[in-house]
Design a protein around this motif. Structure first.
Motif, PDB file in Angstrom:
ATOM      1  N   TRP A  29       0.831  -1.211   0.000  1.00 19.03           N
ATOM      2  CA  TRP A  29       0.000   0.000   0.000  1.00 19.03           C
ATOM      3  C   TRP A  29       0.863   1.258   0.000  1.00 19.03           C
ATOM      4  O   TRP A  29       0.603   2.198  -0.765  1.00 19.03           O
ATOM      5  CB  TRP A  29      -0.934  -0.030   1.208  1.00 19.03           C
ATOM      6  N   GLU A  30       1.888   1.271   0.827  1.00 25.64           N
ATOM      7  CA  GLU A  30       2.769   2.442   0.875  1.00 25.64           C
ATOM      8  C   GLU A  30       3.408   2.703  -0.483  1.00 25.64           C
ATOM      9  O   GLU A  30       3.490   3.859  -0.931  1.00 25.64           O
ATOM     10  CB  GLU A  30       3.862   2.235   1.930  1.00 25.64           C
ATOM     11  N   GLU A  31       3.847   1.649  -1.149  1.00 25.31           N
ATOM     12  CA  GLU A  31       4.454   1.805  -2.470  1.00 25.31           C
ATOM     13  C   GLU A  31       3.434   2.341  -3.481  1.00 25.31           C
ATOM     14  O   GLU A  31       3.751   3.218  -4.293  1.00 25.31           O
ATOM     15  CB  GLU A  31       5.041   0.470  -2.941  1.00 25.31           C
ATOM     16  N   LYS A  32       2.206   1.824  -3.436  1.00 27.88           N
ATOM     17  CA  LYS A  32       1.152   2.323  -4.323  1.00 27.88           C
ATOM     18  C   LYS A  32       0.901   3.817  -4.083  1.00 27.88           C
ATOM     19  O   LYS A  32       0.735   4.589  -5.029  1.00 27.88           O
ATOM     20  CB  LYS A  32      -0.148   1.542  -4.112  1.00 27.88           C
ATOM     21  N   MET A  33       0.853   4.211  -2.819  1.00 24.01           N
ATOM     22  CA  MET A  33       0.590   5.615  -2.487  1.00 24.01           C
ATOM     23  C   MET A  33       1.762   6.505  -2.930  1.00 24.01           C
ATOM     24  O   MET A  33       1.563   7.596  -3.460  1.00 24.01           O
ATOM     25  CB  MET A  33       0.322   5.788  -0.996  1.00 24.01           C
ATOM     26  N   LYS A  34       2.973   6.012  -2.745  1.00 20.78           N
ATOM     27  CA  LYS A  34       4.153   6.755  -3.186  1.00 20.78           C
ATOM     28  C   LYS A  34       4.119   6.942  -4.703  1.00 20.78           C
ATOM     29  O   LYS A  34       4.394   8.026  -5.211  1.00 20.78           O
ATOM     30  CB  LYS A  34       5.421   6.022  -2.761  1.00 20.78           C
ATOM     31  N   ASN A  35       3.751   5.886  -5.425  1.00 16.74           N
ATOM     32  CA  ASN A  35       3.667   5.963  -6.889  1.00 16.74           C
ATOM     33  C   ASN A  35       2.577   6.928  -7.358  1.00 16.74           C
ATOM     34  O   ASN A  35       2.635   7.436  -8.478  1.00 16.74           O
ATOM     35  CB  ASN A  35       3.433   4.579  -7.491  1.00 16.74           C
ATOM     36  N   LYS A  36       1.584   7.169  -6.498  1.00 22.17           N
ATOM     37  CA  LYS A  36       0.536   8.141  -6.829  1.00 22.17           C
ATOM     38  C   LYS A  36       0.944   9.564  -6.468  1.00 22.17           C
ATOM     39  O   LYS A  36       0.172  10.496  -6.647  1.00 22.17           O
ATOM     40  CB  LYS A  36      -0.766   7.784  -6.101  1.00 22.17           C
ATOM     41  N   GLY A  37       2.145   9.736  -5.911  1.00 19.26           N
ATOM     42  CA  GLY A  37       2.659  11.068  -5.611  1.00 19.26           C
ATOM     43  C   GLY A  37       2.515  11.512  -4.167  1.00 19.26           C
ATOM     44  O   GLY A  37       2.845  12.654  -3.835  1.00 19.26           O
ATOM     45  N   PHE A  38       2.056  10.643  -3.303  1.00 21.44           N
ATOM     46  CA  PHE A  38       1.934  11.002  -1.891  1.00 21.44           C
ATOM     47  C   PHE A  38       3.278  10.810  -1.196  1.00 21.44           C
ATOM     48  O   PHE A  38       4.014   9.873  -1.501  1.00 21.44           O
ATOM     49  CB  PHE A  38       0.868  10.146  -1.203  1.00 21.44           C
TER      50      PHE A  38
END
Length: 134
Positions: A82-91
């Motif tokens: 989840w953290e990686e997905k959020m990072k990839n979305k720019g968060f």
């Protein structure tokens, strides 16, 4: 273990176990890709759902693993996913919370989450707010 986005057919699996969310909200969270299902050997063993604090900060609302699958690293894997997905979305930051009387606070701290505040609702244990920079 596989981590997949929940689909419509996961509705009963989620609502049959998740007592912390209004059932009507589950459908919209599935449609928005805000629930991940954890699968081990073709068996659904848990889920993680999230939303957005202040509508712009990813907030993990619930991480659940069936009892027999706890303590085996599955929770850590889904949080990191989840953290990686959020990072990839720019968060650049994510949040979660846990009640002070639950052991989950230690799990999140091991993953780098820091206490950032608390919430005290009537007749409820203290809710610890936690955040992590990505």
């Amino acid at each position: 273990m596989q981590i997949i986005e929940a689909i419509e057919s996961d509705y009963k699996f989620i609502t049959g176990r998740d007592r912390h969310i209004n059932e009507q909200l589950v459908e919209s969270k599935i449609k928005n890709g805000e629930i991940y299902i954890l699968v081990e050997e073709n068996i659904r063993i848990g889920w993680m759902r999230f939303g957005y604090f202040w509508d712009n900060l990813p907030f993990m609302n619930m991480l659940w693993l069936d009892e027999e699958y706890r303590g085996q690293g599955f929770g850590k894997k889904v949080v990191e996913h989840w953290e990686e997905k959020m990072k990839n979305k720019g968060f650049n930051q994510v949040m979660t919370s846990t009640q002070a009387n639950e052991g989950a606070q230690h799990f999140y701290r091991k993953l780098g989450y820091k206490d950032v505040g608390c919430l005290l609702l009537e007749n409820e244990p203290l809710e610890i707010l936690m955040a992590k920079k990505l």
